[in-house]
Write a protein that holds these residues in place. Structure first.
Motif, PDB file in Angstrom:
ATOM      1  N   MET A 171       0.851  -1.196   0.000  1.00 12.00           N
ATOM      2  CA  MET A 171       0.000   0.000   0.000  1.00 12.00           C
ATOM      3  C   MET A 171       0.884   1.241   0.000  1.00 12.00           C
ATOM      4  O   MET A 171       1.875   1.306   0.717  1.00 12.00           O
ATOM      5  N   ALA A 181      -5.517   2.232  11.422  1.00 11.43           N
ATOM      6  CA  ALA A 181      -6.869   2.673  11.085  1.00 11.43           C
ATOM      7  C   ALA A 181      -7.934   1.840  11.784  1.00 11.43           C
ATOM      8  O   ALA A 181      -8.839   2.368  12.439  1.00 11.43           O
ATOM      9  N   SER A 182      -7.845   0.515  11.661  1.00  8.63           N
ATOM     10  CA  SER A 182      -8.897  -0.344  12.222  1.00  8.63           C
ATOM     11  C   SER A 182      -8.943  -0.262  13.740  1.00  8.63           C
ATOM     12  O   SER A 182     -10.024  -0.187  14.341  1.00  8.63           O
ATOM     13  N   ARG A 187      -2.060   6.258   0.364  1.00 10.14           N
ATOM     14  CA  ARG A 187      -3.229   5.480   0.779  1.00 10.14           C
ATOM     15  C   ARG A 187      -3.183   5.160   2.269  1.00 10.14           C
ATOM     16  O   ARG A 187      -4.212   5.212   2.957  1.00 10.14           O
ATOM     17  N   ARG A 188      -2.011   4.847   2.775  1.00 10.91           N
ATOM     18  CA  ARG A 188      -1.904   4.574   4.216  1.00 10.91           C
ATOM     19  C   ARG A 188      -2.231   5.817   5.024  1.00 10.91           C
ATOM     20  O   ARG A 188      -2.958   5.755   6.022  1.00 10.91           O
ATOM     21  N   PHE A 213      -4.034   8.373   4.078  1.00 13.25           N
ATOM     22  CA  PHE A 213      -5.458   8.669   3.931  1.00 13.25           C
ATOM     23  C   PHE A 213      -6.294   7.774   4.843  1.00 13.25           C
ATOM     24  O   PHE A 213      -7.235   8.239   5.500  1.00 13.25           O
ATOM     25  N   GLY A 214      -5.961   6.488   4.895  1.00  7.46           N
ATOM     26  CA  GLY A 214      -6.698   5.572   5.764  1.00  7.46           C
ATOM     27  C   GLY A 214      -6.555   5.932   7.231  1.00  7.46           C
ATOM     28  O   GLY A 214      -7.538   5.925   7.986  1.00  7.46           O
ATOM     29  N   ASN A 215      -5.329   6.262   7.642  1.00  8.15           N
ATOM     30  CA  ASN A 215      -5.108   6.670   9.034  1.00  8.15           C
ATOM     31  C   ASN A 215      -5.872   7.956   9.359  1.00  8.15           C
ATOM     32  O   ASN A 215      -6.479   8.080  10.424  1.00  8.15           O
ATOM     33  N   ALA A 250      -8.557   9.119   7.837  1.00  7.60           N
ATOM     34  CA  ALA A 250      -9.999   8.852   7.854  1.00  7.60           C
ATOM     35  C   ALA A 250     -10.418   8.254   9.191  1.00  7.60           C
ATOM     36  O   ALA A 250     -11.458   8.629   9.757  1.00  7.60           O
ATOM     37  N   ALA A 251      -9.608   7.333   9.722  1.00  5.59           N
ATOM     38  CA  ALA A 251      -9.925   6.737  11.031  1.00  5.59           C
ATOM     39  C   ALA A 251      -9.884   7.783  12.127  1.00  5.59           C
ATOM     40  O   ALA A 251     -10.751   7.816  13.017  1.00  5.59           O
TER      41      ALA A 251
END
Length: 436
Positions: free
Chosen positions: A1, A153-154, A5-6, A8-10, A12-13
């Motif tokens: 990834m 993120a999760s 993208r990483r 953005f995911g972080n 967003a979380a």
């Protein structure tokens, strides 16, 4: 990834977390001021300083451990990551247990001599809040292990959902008629459930980084000690500045003044929370890039953070200066109406805080923050000391002015530390990477 993208995911979380926290905060003030009244709500805010002070119980090792685990994972050194995690877990367990045991006399505060009246009245509440704070520290350490292992993120989404449910459960308890003690018990039970949920997630996602003490090491703690001492400056300074201002305001003005200060300060931090969510999302990537001596990634991350300040922080501060008082008045149903000068000073403090905190987080992510720690502590102590005469002379405007002065002092300190570390000009990334 990819890095983008990483990140953005972080981000967003983190933004999900900010949204959930914001929803809880929006509900908290109108519900509690209605159920308890502004004065009792101010008393609850003073009691709620206990979890903030207890955040110091890991002595700064939690944040240092995260930087160590990220760097170890970047180098594929899983043994080093396990040792760092379990060593800090051991320290946290010892300190938390000791704090709870030392707080046991609070259960009998009403029958003890020479105990201040408000402590005697709320001793059992304070004991339960100490237990809640201990569980909160442990939950954040387990979250750190998940974040540093590629599940930022999760795990953040799970944690923030749990924290929001915790706040809503406490508000429901207050609306149902429970007092301070009942609400504190609800917080403790919910936080214990969050610890269990995160522990199960860690066991499933990162089984090798299991909760235990087999790899704990005193020598590992000793090696992390210098950076941990400096890291302690962050929660210490925030606790002194934020909670110290609350206590000074309550003592020299009134609990009602606290009920004005806190909504304004909370609202002023909305833009900081949103932009901070994006800033924190870059911290693991910054630490990984530093560990790998990736100067290209380091420059990209700095550019991202600069763009966030220009696009979000500056407009947010201006908007709060113009509309913050109206928003707080509507938010509290007209029960809290702050003055325009007070709101303007808090808006300026908000912008300056956002500037220095962005850079400080990046320094913290690679354990290159030692030079800034002294300035941060000094600014907090000076501001709280200055708040007393300022409040006596100018009321809440004096409190806001001392908060702004403290933020300016921190900005100067972080600029100096950033230049010394190489953060200000990423031409020799090894200077930063060496800090990890």
């Amino acid at each position: 990834m990819s890095l983008r993208r990483r990140t953005f995911g972080n981000a967003a979380a983190n933004i999900v977390g900010v949204g959930l926290t914001g929803a809880a905060q929006l509900a908290t003030i109108p519900i509690l001021t209605t159920v308890w009244g502004p004065e009792r709500f101010g008393t609850w805010l003073m009691l709620a300083t206990i979890p903030t002070w207890f955040a110091l119980s890991d002595l700064g090792f939690g944040s240092v451990a995260m930087a160590e685990m990220i760097a170890a994972n970047a180098r594929h050194d899983r043994d080093r990551a396990v040792s760092a995690f379990q060593s800090v877990l051991l320290l946290t367990a010892i300190v938390s247990t000791a704090a709870v045991l030392l707080a046991v006399p609070l259960l009998f505060a009403a029958h003890l001599p020479l105990v201040p009246g408000w402590v005697a009245l709320h001793g059992p509440v304070m004991f339960v809040l100490v237990g809640y704070a201990a569980a909160a520290v442990i939950s954040r350490l387990v979250l750190t292990a998940l974040r540093s292992s590629g599940f930022y993120a999760s795990s953040t989404v799970v944690y923030e959902i749990g924290s929001c449910c915790e706040s809503m459960a406490m508000l429901a308890a207050a609306a149902w008629g429970l007092g301070f003690f009942g609400c504190a018990v609800v917080l403790l039970l919910c936080r214990s459930a969050i610890v269990l949920m995160l522990a199960l997630l860690l066991a499933r996602r990162v089984p090798e980084l299991r909760i235990g003490l087999a790899r704990a090491s005193v020598s590992e703690l000793r090696r992390m000690l210098p950076a941990a001492i400096a890291t302690t400056a962050f929660p210490t300074a925030f606790a002194v500045n934020i909670q110290g201002m609350t206590l000074v305001t309550g003592a020299l003005l009134s609990p009602l003044a606290v009920a004005v200060l806190e909504p304004v300060r909370t609202a002023s931090r909305v833009a900081i929370q949103i932009t901070g969510a994006m800033n924190r999302a870059t911290m693991p990537e910054f630490a990984t890039a530093a560990a790998r001596h990736d100067s290209t990634a380091l420059r990209k991350i700095l550019a991202i953070n600069g763009g966030i300040v220009v696009v979000f922080m500056l407009p947010g501060s201006i908007a709060f200066a113009l509309l913050g008082g109206t928003f707080v008045g509507a938010w509290t149903g007209g029960r809290v109406v702050p003055g325009a000068d007070f709101v303007g000073l808090m808006a300026a403090a908000m912008f300056v805080h956002g500037l220095w905190h962005f850079a400080a987080n990046l320094l913290l992510s690679v354990n290159a923050h030692l030079g800034f720690a002294r300035v941060l502590i000094a600014s907090a102590i000076v501001s709280v000391a200055a708040a007393a005469p300022a409040a006596s002379c100018f009321g809440l405007d004096g409190i806001a002015a001392t908060i702004l002065a403290s933020e300016v002092m921190c900005l100067a300190g972080v600029c100096h530390a950033g230049l010394r570390s190489g953060l200000g000009a990423i031409r020799a990334p090894a200077r930063i990477a060496s800090a990890t």
